[in-house]
Each structure stands twice: as structure tokens, then as C-alpha cells.
Scaffold this motif. Structure first.
Motif, short mmCIF file in Angstrom:
data_model
loop_
_atom_site.label_atom_id
_atom_site.label_comp_id
_atom_site.label_asym_id
_atom_site.label_seq_id
_atom_site.Cartn_x
_atom_site.Cartn_y
_atom_site.Cartn_z
N GLY A 20 0.83 -1.20 0.00
CA GLY A 20 0.00 0.00 0.00
C GLY A 20 0.86 1.25 0.00
N SER A 21 1.96 1.19 0.72
CA SER A 21 2.89 2.32 0.72
C SER A 21 3.47 2.50 -0.68
CB SER A 21 4.03 2.04 1.71
OG SER A 21 5.08 2.94 1.50
N ALA A 22 3.84 1.41 -1.29
CA ALA A 22 4.47 1.47 -2.62
C ALA A 22 3.48 1.91 -3.69
CB ALA A 22 5.07 0.10 -2.96
N VAL A 23 2.31 1.28 -3.69
CA VAL A 23 1.32 1.61 -4.72
C VAL A 23 0.70 2.96 -4.38
CG1 VAL A 23 -0.88 0.95 -5.73
CG2 VAL A 23 0.81 -0.80 -5.17
N GLY A 24 0.88 3.92 -5.25
CA GLY A 24 0.34 5.24 -4.95
C GLY A 24 0.15 6.05 -6.20
N LEU A 25 0.15 7.36 -6.02
CA LEU A 25 0.00 8.24 -7.17
C LEU A 25 1.08 7.94 -8.20
CD1 LEU A 25 -0.57 11.51 -5.15
CD2 LEU A 25 -2.31 10.24 -6.41
N GLY A 26 2.26 7.57 -7.71
CA GLY A 26 3.38 7.25 -8.60
C GLY A 26 3.02 6.17 -9.59
N ASN A 27 2.25 5.18 -9.17
CA ASN A 27 1.91 4.08 -10.07
C ASN A 27 0.82 4.47 -11.05
OD1 ASN A 27 2.76 3.12 -7.40
ND2 ASN A 27 2.65 1.13 -8.36
N ILE A 28 -0.17 5.20 -10.55
CA ILE A 28 -1.37 5.35 -11.37
C ILE A 28 -1.32 6.58 -12.25
CG2 ILE A 28 -3.89 5.48 -11.34
CD1 ILE A 28 -3.73 3.60 -8.91
N PHE A 102 3.77 17.72 -0.13
CA PHE A 102 3.17 18.00 -1.44
C PHE A 102 2.29 16.86 -1.92
CE2 PHE A 102 6.89 15.64 -2.99
CZ PHE A 102 6.30 14.85 -3.95
N TYR A 103 2.65 15.64 -1.51
CA TYR A 103 1.89 14.46 -1.94
C TYR A 103 0.44 14.58 -1.47
CZ TYR A 103 1.62 9.41 -3.05
OH TYR A 103 1.33 8.18 -3.60
N ASN A 104 0.28 15.11 -0.25
CA ASN A 104 -1.06 15.28 0.30
C ASN A 104 -1.89 16.27 -0.54
OD1 ASN A 104 -3.01 14.89 2.57
ND2 ASN A 104 -2.70 17.10 2.74
N PHE A 217 12.59 3.80 -7.88
CA PHE A 217 12.98 4.04 -6.50
C PHE A 217 11.86 4.71 -5.71
CE2 PHE A 217 16.12 5.26 -3.24
CZ PHE A 217 16.74 4.04 -3.15
N PHE A 218 11.25 5.71 -6.30
CA PHE A 218 10.15 6.42 -5.63
C PHE A 218 8.96 5.49 -5.45
CE2 PHE A 218 6.25 8.98 -5.74
CZ PHE A 218 6.50 9.88 -4.72
N SER A 219 8.66 4.77 -6.53
CA SER A 219 7.48 3.92 -6.50
C SER A 219 7.57 2.84 -5.43
CB SER A 219 7.27 3.29 -7.88
OG SER A 219 6.10 2.54 -7.89
N LEU A 220 8.78 2.37 -5.16
CA LEU A 220 8.90 1.32 -4.15
C LEU A 220 9.09 1.89 -2.73
CD1 LEU A 220 10.92 -1.21 -6.29
CD2 LEU A 220 8.65 -1.59 -5.33
N SER A 221 8.93 3.21 -2.59
CA SER A 221 9.02 3.86 -1.27
C SER A 221 10.36 3.65 -0.59
CB SER A 221 7.92 3.36 -0.32
OG SER A 221 6.66 3.61 -0.85
N LEU A 222 11.44 3.70 -1.37
CA LEU A 222 12.75 3.44 -0.79
C LEU A 222 13.52 4.72 -0.53
CD1 LEU A 222 13.70 0.47 -3.14
CD2 LEU A 222 12.94 0.35 -0.76
N GLY A 223 14.55 4.61 0.29
CA GLY A 223 15.52 5.68 0.45
C GLY A 223 15.27 6.64 1.60
N MET A 224 14.16 6.49 2.31
CA MET A 224 13.92 7.41 3.43
C MET A 224 13.51 6.69 4.72
SD MET A 224 10.14 8.88 3.02
CE MET A 224 9.89 8.41 4.73
N GLY A 225 13.63 5.38 4.68
CA GLY A 225 13.35 4.65 5.91
C GLY A 225 11.89 4.28 6.14
N VAL A 316 -0.33 7.30 4.55
CA VAL A 316 -0.26 6.65 5.86
C VAL A 316 1.19 6.24 6.16
CG1 VAL A 316 -0.85 4.48 7.05
CG2 VAL A 316 -2.65 5.88 6.03
N SER A 317 1.85 5.64 5.18
CA SER A 317 3.23 5.19 5.42
C SER A 317 4.16 6.38 5.60
CB SER A 317 3.73 4.29 4.29
OG SER A 317 4.14 5.04 3.17
N LEU A 318 3.89 7.45 4.87
CA LEU A 318 4.75 8.63 4.99
C LEU A 318 4.59 9.27 6.37
CD1 LEU A 318 4.20 10.03 1.41
CD2 LEU A 318 6.43 9.52 2.40
N LEU A 319 3.37 9.30 6.88
CA LEU A 319 3.15 9.90 8.20
C LEU A 319 3.71 9.01 9.31
CD1 LEU A 319 1.96 12.17 9.92
CD2 LEU A 319 -0.25 11.01 9.84
N1 TRP Z 1 5.54 4.96 -3.40
C1 TRP Z 1 4.46 5.88 -3.34
C2 TRP Z 1 3.95 6.15 -4.75
O1 TRP Z 1 4.37 5.53 -5.68
C3 TRP Z 1 4.83 7.14 -2.62
C4 TRP Z 1 5.49 6.92 -1.32
C5 TRP Z 1 4.93 6.49 -0.17
C6 TRP Z 1 6.85 7.06 -1.03
N2 TRP Z 1 5.86 6.36 0.80
C7 TRP Z 1 7.05 6.72 0.30
C8 TRP Z 1 7.91 7.43 -1.80
C9 TRP Z 1 8.30 6.74 0.86
C10 TRP Z 1 9.17 7.46 -1.24
C11 TRP Z 1 9.38 7.10 0.07
O2 TRP Z 1 3.12 6.99 -4.96
#
Ligand code: TRP
Length: 455
Positions: A20-28, A102-104, A217-225, A316-319
Motif C-alpha cells: 500500500g505504501s508502494a502503490v500510490g499516485l506514482g503508479n497510477i 506536497f503528496y497530500n 525508487f520512488f514507486s517502491l518507497s525506498l531511500g527514506m526509511g 499513511v506510510s509517509l506519516l
Molecule cells: N511509493 C508511493 C507512490 O508511488 C509514494 C510513497 C509512499 C513514497 N511512501 C514513500 C515514496 C516513501 C518514497 C518514500 O506513490
């Protein structure tokens, strides 16, 4: 401490929450058009390669660090005994706050569009500019979205995040499949699929490779913990490798299906695919209108509901990342932490909210010709995420060391030592990810902030 922090109740719950964290605006809204611009199937090949060879090992490392320490990204580095590395967690926290800010806003637009579709206002597509400039309206939608996110996160890991994922993710799947089936029955659907799927390898340029990597990288929610945090709620019984594989597959799968669904709609009306990511907000409503008043309302509403659900599990995952930090390290009760941080991030997001027409100075930020919200993305998505990924993999391979990573993975996966998966992970975290992410970071900074374009 462990019991109070919460834990995912089931393997499926964890996978759904992380997917759910990974699938987001980035995917669709982003993926399909990046595919379109990047040579269709050829882009998909590059994207998949990055996801599985480079991103997958980073994901495994994040989850393992989280599970080993049962801590938020800052606490995790400290818990392993490397206080000097806690800044990587801090960087992640900072980046996550920026992304959510900004995502919000965009998530609020998606929800606003859902309401417009429900009321049959298809003309909204032509009024995208006035819509995003109407700060009272989008401010309210943004507030509502952040409030819903905070409400879910305040429920905790099991009763909030996991439960919401168990409802939202299956709903999302049902909606996307329904829309996909419907889309493929439209006239010209095949033309859309052809555009999307037939590879044109001549379109694979360095800049396409560059955007495929950033997107993966963004889509998989990586790089920020984010996955260190979710990993910290995973039980020792779980197999990190198969879980990470399923999360990656789910993310890639949904992105791919989103494209299969959107292009038939676009080609049905002969719309211009070069509309980029804005296409979803500008062109799709008009296309839905042509389906007739009843069907148009149903399909249009479902589409933007899908987008809102996908965004919600991501917000949710970002918060949860800064919340887990404040709860662990400063021992503030979860409920209080959630509402404080959500309010704070909403405020940080106000300039982004106003940067799409409402305030000219922010719409053309310091005369760069680029709006403030896009600047935030340059900093957070394009620069800080690759930097974070670089630091996390360097830390894992050379500071914490691979045998410790192996040990953590082996707990839920006895056959890991000597397996192919182990070789893939070692190669990924030691060489591939640090080198490529390091290059990505340098190229991006040179390009975005110094105007030097090497590719
Ligand atoms: N991966 C999400 C998307 O594709 C956005 C997202 C949620 C995200 N949590 C993240 C991106 C953490 C980077 C890091 O829309």
C-alpha cells in the motif's frame, strides 16, 4: 517496548501495508505516462530490471535493519551502535516530511475530483487550472485527506495501518480490474495497448534510463526509511526475502495494470498522450463524459476513488515514519504525536498547495519558471531519496556488514545462506545500488541545481 510499539498481526497484513505504501499516485498517474514517453515496453524492461536488481536489495536491507532493531529510522542506526549514522535516519525523516507535504496536496486533488465526478461535473477537466488555484476548496480537500491519514495512523500498527490496508488494498484491486475490463471493451482499445506495449528500443536514451530509475525508487518507497519503519513491526518469523519480492511484484503489477487500463481510455477518444501526468486530471474527465451520464459518473467516480485509495495507503506510510520517531525517541503518546505531526506537515505543505495557480510568486518560484511544488520534488524525490538509498546501502554493506544482514534475514529463512537470493542481495547492496544511486544523485544535483546536464 516491543509490545507497546505494535506489530503486524499477519504476514498478509504486512505485505498489504507495505504494498500500500508502494502503490500510490506514482503508479497510477506517473508510471503509465513515463512508459508512454519512454518507448512503451522498452521502458518497462528497463524499469523491471531496476526494480529487481537494484531496488529489491535496497528494500531487503531496509526491512532487515528495521526488524533487527525494532526502531524508527533514527533509532535504528543508534540501536545498531552507530550513532554517527543516525543522521541518515534524520535525512529520511526530513525527506519524508517534504514528500508528504506536497503528496497530500495531489491526493487532495484526486479526492476532490472524485467528488466532482460523483456530481457529474465532467467539465472539471477543462477547469483544472481554476480548480488547483481555488485555495479554499483544495485547502479543505487537503485538510480532509491529512485528517483521514492521521485518523488511520492514530489507530496504531494493527488496528490502524494494517486494518486500513486490508480494506483499501482489496478494494483498490477490485476497482482497477473492473476498470481494466471495461476499458479493453472500448473502441480503439487495441491501439492504446499497442502504444503502451509494443517496444521501440530506439527510444531508450540515457534520460529514459534516468527517469526509469528515479521512478522505480520512488514507486517502491525506498531511500527514506519508510520500510525500516514498517520492517520494525514485522515478526521474526517472517521471511524478508519473499515478503520483499511480493511487495515489489505487487507494486510493479499494479503500475503495469494502471497503464493497461488508462491507454485504452486515452485512445478511445484519440487524446494526445503527450499531455504527461496532467492528462489524468485534464483529459480523462472529458473521456468519461462521452460514456454517457450514468456510466460516465460510475466509471469516473471509481477511477478517482481508486486514485484516492492508492494515495491514502501511501500517505499513511509517509506519516508513520516521523510518528514512529517521536513515539520511540521522545516517548510522546502516539495519538498526540500523530495529530501534532500531521498538523505540522499540513502547514509545511501550504506553499505547495498555493503553488499551482493561487499565488503567482509560488507558481513561478523565484522566477525559475518552475512552481514551488516541483522544486520540493527536485529536492526530496530526485535528490534526497537517491542519497538516502546510497547511504543506507553503504552502511549495510560496509559498516553494519553483510554477515549481520545475512543473520537477520536467515532467522525467517533458514535456507538463505548460499542461495541465489543471497548473491543477488550482496551484489545489490555492495556494488550495484551504491554506485548507481551515487551517480543518480550527482547527476540530479548537477542538473536541477547547477543547470549542468550530462545526459
Ligand atoms: N511509493 C508511493 C507512490 O508511488 C509514494 C510513497 C509512499 C513514497 N511512501 C514513500 C515514496 C516513501 C518514497 C518514500 O506513490
Amino acid at each position: 517496548m516491543g509490545a507497546q510499539r505494535g506489530e503486524f498481526q499477519s504476514r498478509l497484513g504486512f505485505i498489504l501495508a507495505a504494498a500500500g505504501s508502494a502503490v500510490g499516485l506514482g503508479n497510477i498517474w506517473k508510471f503509465p505516462f513515463e512508459v508512454g514517453n519512454g518507448g512503451g515496453a522498452a521502458f518497462v524492461v528497463v524499469y523491471l530490471t531496476f526494480c529487481f536488481l537494484l531496488c529489491f536489495p535496497v528494500m531487503v536491507a531496509e526491512i532487515a535493519i528495521g526488524r533487527k532493531t525494532n526502531k524508527n529510522p533514527v533509532g535504528a542506526f543508534k540501536d545498531l551502535g552507530y550513532h554517527n549514522w543516525a543522521f541518515v535516519g534524520m535525512l529520511g525523516l526530513f525527506c519524508g516530511v517534504l514528500i508528504l507535504s506536497f503528496y497530500n496536496v495531489v491526493a487532495g486533488w484526486a479526492f476532490g475530483y472524485f467528488l466532482e465526478m460523483v456530481s457529474g461535473n465532467f467539465a472539471i477537466g477543462k477547469q483544472f487550472g481554476p480548480f488547483t488555484s481555488n485555495w479554499v476548496k483544495i485547502g479543505l480537500y487537503g485538510l480532509l485527506f491529512m485528517g483521514t491519514t492521521a485518523f488511520i495512523v492514530s489507530g496504531g500498527v494493527k488496528d490502524g495501518i494494517e486494518r486500513a490496508a486490508k480494506i483499501l488494498m482489496p478494494s483498490l484491486l477490485a476497482i482497477i480490474f473492473f476498470l481494466l475490463i471495461y476499458a479493453t471493451t472500448l473502441p480503439n482499445a487495441m491501439k492504446g495497448l499497442e502504444f503502451y506495449l509494443v517496444p521501440d528500443f530506439s527510444k531508450i536514451t540515457p534520460s529514459v534510463i534516468y527517469s526509469a530509475l528515479g521512478q522505480a525508487f520512488f514507486s517502491l518507497s525506498l531511500g527514506m526509511g519508510a520500510l525500516i519503519t514498517y520492517g520494525s513491526y514485522v515478526s521474526k518469523r517472517e521471511n524478508i526475502i519473499t515478503s520483499a519480492a511480493m511487495i515489489t511484484l505487487a507494486d510493479v503489477g499494479i503500475a503495469f495494470i494502471a497503464g493497461l487500463m488508462i491507454f485504452p481510455f486515452v485512445f478511445y477518444q484519440g487524446a494526445d498522450t503527450a499531455g504527461g501526468a496532467g492528462l489524468i486530471f485534464t483529459v480523462l474527465p472529458e473521456i468519461f463524459e462521452t460514456l454517457g451520464p450514468t456510466l460516465g459518473v460510475i466509471i469516473g467516480s471509481l477511477f478517482f476513488l481508486l486514485l484516492s485509495f492508492a494515495a491514502l495507503t501511501s500517505t499513511v506510510s509517509l506519516l508513520e515514519v516521523p510518528v514512529s520517531y517521536v513515539v520511540d525517541e521522545h516517548e510522546i503518546p502516539r495519538n498526540k504525536a500523530v495529530w501534532m505531526i500531521a498538523g505540522f506537515i499540513f502547514v509545511i505543505g501550504i506553499p505547495s498547495l498555493l503553488a499551482n495557480g493561487a499565488v503567482p510568486m509560488l507558481t513561478n518560484f523565484i522566477d525559475t519558471g518552475v512552481d514551488f511544488m516541483t522544486w520540493v520534488q527536485f529536492v526530496a524525490n530526485d535528490s534526497l531519496l537517491p542519497l538516502g538509498g546510497f547511504l543506507i546501502t553503504v552502511f549495510t554493506a560496509y559498516v553494519w556488514k553483510k554477515h549481520n544482514l545475512d543473520e537477520e534475514i536467515s532467522i525467517g529463512y533458514p535456507g538463505y545462506e548460499g542461495s541465489f537470493a543471497q548473491k543477488l542481495i550482496h551484489f545489490g547492496v555492495s556494488y550495484l545500488a551504491p554506485v548507481i544511486l551515487g551517480i543518480l544523485f550527482i547527476l540530479t544535483v548537477l542538473n536541477r541545481f547547477f543547470g549542468v546536464s550530462l545526459i
